[in-house]
Design a protein around this motif. Structure first.
Motif, PDB file in Angstrom:
ATOM      1  N   GLU A   1     -18.933  -2.544  22.717  1.00 48.11           N
ATOM      2  CA  GLU A   1     -19.607  -3.834  22.526  1.00 48.11           C
ATOM      3  C   GLU A   1     -18.728  -4.852  21.803  1.00 48.11           C
ATOM      4  O   GLU A   1     -19.198  -5.921  21.409  1.00 48.11           O
ATOM      5  CB  GLU A   1     -20.914  -3.621  21.737  1.00 48.11           C
ATOM      6  CG  GLU A   1     -21.922  -2.727  22.426  1.00 48.11           C
ATOM      7  CD  GLU A   1     -21.604  -1.234  22.329  1.00 48.11           C
ATOM      8  OE1 GLU A   1     -21.942  -0.498  23.269  1.00 48.11           O
ATOM      9  OE2 GLU A   1     -20.978  -0.808  21.335  1.00 48.11           O
ATOM     10  N   LYS A   2     -17.462  -4.483  21.595  1.00 45.40           N
ATOM     11  CA  LYS A   2     -16.447  -5.364  20.998  1.00 45.40           C
ATOM     12  C   LYS A   2     -16.646  -5.605  19.505  1.00 45.40           C
ATOM     13  O   LYS A   2     -16.232  -6.618  18.962  1.00 45.40           O
ATOM     14  CB  LYS A   2     -16.343  -6.684  21.760  1.00 45.40           C
ATOM     15  CG  LYS A   2     -16.049  -6.478  23.239  1.00 45.40           C
ATOM     16  CD  LYS A   2     -16.026  -7.764  23.983  1.00 45.40           C
ATOM     17  CE  LYS A   2     -15.898  -7.469  25.482  1.00 45.40           C
ATOM     18  NZ  LYS A   2     -15.950  -8.666  26.274  1.00 45.40           N
ATOM     19  N   LYS A   3     -17.248  -4.664  18.831  1.00 45.81           N
ATOM     20  CA  LYS A   3     -17.403  -4.719  17.377  1.00 45.81           C
ATOM     21  C   LYS A   3     -16.268  -3.908  16.745  1.00 45.81           C
ATOM     22  O   LYS A   3     -15.987  -2.785  17.159  1.00 45.81           O
ATOM     23  CB  LYS A   3     -18.740  -4.117  16.946  1.00 45.81           C
ATOM     24  CG  LYS A   3     -19.946  -4.774  17.589  1.00 45.81           C
ATOM     25  CD  LYS A   3     -20.419  -5.933  16.771  1.00 45.81           C
ATOM     26  CE  LYS A   3     -21.743  -6.426  17.293  1.00 45.81           C
ATOM     27  NZ  LYS A   3     -21.715  -7.725  17.861  1.00 45.81           N
ATOM     28  N   ILE A   4     -15.624  -4.463  15.740  1.00 45.62           N
ATOM     29  CA  ILE A   4     -14.586  -3.731  15.018  1.00 45.62           C
ATOM     30  C   ILE A   4     -15.273  -2.760  14.067  1.00 45.62           C
ATOM     31  O   ILE A   4     -16.046  -3.164  13.202  1.00 45.62           O
ATOM     32  CB  ILE A   4     -13.657  -4.696  14.269  1.00 45.62           C
ATOM     33  CG1 ILE A   4     -12.905  -5.575  15.277  1.00 45.62           C
ATOM     34  CG2 ILE A   4     -12.677  -3.912  13.389  1.00 45.62           C
ATOM     35  CD1 ILE A   4     -12.050  -6.650  14.659  1.00 45.62           C
ATOM     36  N   VAL A   5     -14.993  -1.455  14.245  1.00 48.95           N
ATOM     37  CA  VAL A   5     -15.669  -0.433  13.452  1.00 48.95           C
ATOM     38  C   VAL A   5     -14.747   0.235  12.434  1.00 48.95           C
ATOM     39  O   VAL A   5     -15.215   0.954  11.553  1.00 48.95           O
ATOM     40  CB  VAL A   5     -16.330   0.634  14.357  1.00 48.95           C
ATOM     41  CG1 VAL A   5     -17.407   0.004  15.236  1.00 48.95           C
ATOM     42  CG2 VAL A   5     -15.309   1.352  15.224  1.00 48.95           C
ATOM     43  N   TRP A   6     -13.422   0.016  12.548  1.00 48.88           N
ATOM     44  CA  TRP A   6     -12.466   0.581  11.595  1.00 48.88           C
ATOM     45  C   TRP A   6     -11.188  -0.228  11.673  1.00 48.88           C
ATOM     46  O   TRP A   6     -10.778  -0.661  12.755  1.00 48.88           O
ATOM     47  CB  TRP A   6     -12.182   2.050  11.937  1.00 48.88           C
ATOM     48  CG  TRP A   6     -11.286   2.767  10.977  1.00 48.88           C
ATOM     49  CD1 TRP A   6     -11.634   3.290   9.764  1.00 48.88           C
ATOM     50  CD2 TRP A   6      -9.893   3.072  11.147  1.00 48.88           C
ATOM     51  NE1 TRP A   6     -10.539   3.889   9.170  1.00 48.88           N
ATOM     52  CE2 TRP A   6      -9.457   3.767  10.010  1.00 48.88           C
ATOM     53  CE3 TRP A   6      -8.979   2.807  12.160  1.00 48.88           C
ATOM     54  CZ2 TRP A   6      -8.152   4.206   9.845  1.00 48.88           C
ATOM     55  CZ3 TRP A   6      -7.662   3.243  12.004  1.00 48.88           C
ATOM     56  CH2 TRP A   6      -7.265   3.948  10.858  1.00 48.88           C
ATOM     57  N   THR A   7     -10.556  -0.447  10.525  1.00 44.97           N
ATOM     58  CA  THR A   7      -9.267  -1.144  10.496  1.00 44.97           C
ATOM     59  C   THR A   7      -8.324  -0.427   9.542  1.00 44.97           C
ATOM     60  O   THR A   7      -8.757   0.231   8.587  1.00 44.97           O
ATOM     61  CB  THR A   7      -9.398  -2.608  10.021  1.00 44.97           C
ATOM     62  OG1 THR A   7      -9.894  -2.627   8.685  1.00 44.97           O
ATOM     63  CG2 THR A   7     -10.297  -3.411  10.929  1.00 44.97           C
ATOM     64  N   LEU A   8      -7.052  -0.585   9.804  1.00 43.51           N
ATOM     65  CA  LEU A   8      -6.009  -0.120   8.905  1.00 43.51           C
ATOM     66  C   LEU A   8      -5.001  -1.247   8.794  1.00 43.51           C
ATOM     67  O   LEU A   8      -4.409  -1.662   9.790  1.00 43.51           O
ATOM     68  CB  LEU A   8      -5.328   1.138   9.456  1.00 43.51           C
ATOM     69  CG  LEU A   8      -4.157   1.651   8.621  1.00 43.51           C
ATOM     70  CD1 LEU A   8      -4.639   2.160   7.258  1.00 43.51           C
ATOM     71  CD2 LEU A   8      -3.405   2.736   9.371  1.00 43.51           C
ATOM     72  N   GLU A   9      -4.841  -1.747   7.576  1.00 43.50           N
ATOM     73  CA  GLU A   9      -3.914  -2.846   7.329  1.00 43.50           C
ATOM     74  C   GLU A   9      -2.824  -2.392   6.372  1.00 43.50           C
ATOM     75  O   GLU A   9      -2.966  -1.367   5.696  1.00 43.50           O
ATOM     76  CB  GLU A   9      -4.672  -4.036   6.728  1.00 43.50           C
ATOM     77  CG  GLU A   9      -5.742  -4.574   7.665  1.00 43.50           C
ATOM     78  CD  GLU A   9      -6.581  -5.680   7.039  1.00 43.50           C
ATOM     79  OE1 GLU A   9      -6.556  -5.838   5.797  1.00 43.50           O
ATOM     80  OE2 GLU A   9      -7.258  -6.373   7.802  1.00 43.50           O
ATOM     81  N   ASN A  10      -1.762  -3.152   6.312  1.00 43.16           N
ATOM     82  CA  ASN A  10      -0.657  -2.824   5.420  1.00 43.16           C
ATOM     83  C   ASN A  10      -1.135  -2.676   3.977  1.00 43.16           C
ATOM     84  O   ASN A  10      -0.658  -1.815   3.244  1.00 43.16           O
ATOM     85  CB  ASN A  10       0.427  -3.902   5.522  1.00 43.16           C
ATOM     86  CG  ASN A  10       1.764  -3.425   5.007  1.00 43.16           C
ATOM     87  OD1 ASN A  10       2.197  -2.327   5.311  1.00 43.16           O
ATOM     88  ND2 ASN A  10       2.420  -4.265   4.212  1.00 43.16           N
ATOM     89  N   SER A  11      -2.104  -3.480   3.566  1.00 42.54           N
ATOM     90  CA  SER A  11      -2.615  -3.422   2.188  1.00 42.54           C
ATOM     91  C   SER A  11      -3.374  -2.125   1.896  1.00 42.54           C
ATOM     92  O   SER A  11      -3.611  -1.802   0.734  1.00 42.54           O
ATOM     93  CB  SER A  11      -3.505  -4.628   1.907  1.00 42.54           C
ATOM     94  OG  SER A  11      -4.617  -4.635   2.782  1.00 42.54           O
ATOM     95  N   ASP A  12      -3.736  -1.363   2.935  1.00 43.18           N
ATOM     96  CA  ASP A  12      -4.407  -0.071   2.747  1.00 43.18           C
ATOM     97  C   ASP A  12      -3.422   1.053   2.438  1.00 43.18           C
ATOM     98  O   ASP A  12      -3.840   2.170   2.126  1.00 43.18           O
ATOM     99  CB  ASP A  12      -5.177   0.328   4.021  1.00 43.18           C
ATOM    100  CG  ASP A  12      -6.307  -0.619   4.344  1.00 43.18           C
ATOM    101  OD1 ASP A  12      -6.986  -1.088   3.401  1.00 43.18           O
ATOM    102  OD2 ASP A  12      -6.517  -0.897   5.543  1.00 43.18           O
TER     103      ASP A  12
END
Length: 168
Positions: A75-86
């Motif tokens: 459904e195009k919802k972001i459910v998890w992210t990983l960023e450099n700040s993590d």
């Protein structure tokens, strides 16, 4: 249109990263778009369809937003992210994620391209938990400028890249 990675899905469709357009698209065998996700401020470099139907995307450095890995629902919802700040500072996930893979244990393997003309350094590959705890990391700048990972990474677990750093 620059295409970085194409994966054939189990349903016979193709998952395509159209990098310069900031799009991940699923095409059927006739070339019809059946699903797409637009990254408004980033460029997709790799994408893999997960068993739960979500799509895991690794991005590059060409737009406004820093490099990241994101998991998107159908459904195009972001459910998890990983960023450099993590991540710990020495990881330097600022250039391009050249490949990502969700492992059977639920963790994510990330392969990072960090070489630049400025001599920046970072971690080439690592495994991270859903809670963003680093399990292991691989950093060997003399050998690696960018790594690509197989769709079946666990089949190649016996391949030894040298002793990983254990961060448990």
């Amino acid at each position: 249109h620059q295409i970085q990675k194409v994966r054939k899905l189990q349903n016979g469709n193709y998952l395509v990263c159209q990098t310069q357009q900031g799009l991940v698209r699923e095409y059927d065998e006739t070339g019809k778009i059946v699903w797409e996700f637009e990254l408004k401020d980033n460029n997709p470099w790799c994408a893999v369809r997960l068993k739960n139907g979500n799509t895991l995307i690794g991005t590059g450095y060409y737009r406004k937003k820093p490099t990241e890995a994101i998991e998107v629902s159908p459904e195009k919802k972001i459910v998890w992210t990983l960023e450099n700040s993590d991540l710990p500072v020495h990881f330097n996930m600022t250039r391009t994620i050249v490949d990502v893979q969700r492992l059977s244990n639920g963790n994510t393997a990330v392969f990072n391209f960090v070489w630049t003309s400025k001599g920046e350094k970072g971690v080439d590959a690592f495994e991270i938990t859903p809670e963003k705890r680093v399990v292991w990391e691989f950093d060997h700048p003399e050998l690696v400028l960018g790594m690509f990972i197989t769709d079946e990474i666990e089949q190649y677990a016996e391949f030894n890249l040298g002793p990983p750093r254990n961060n448990q």
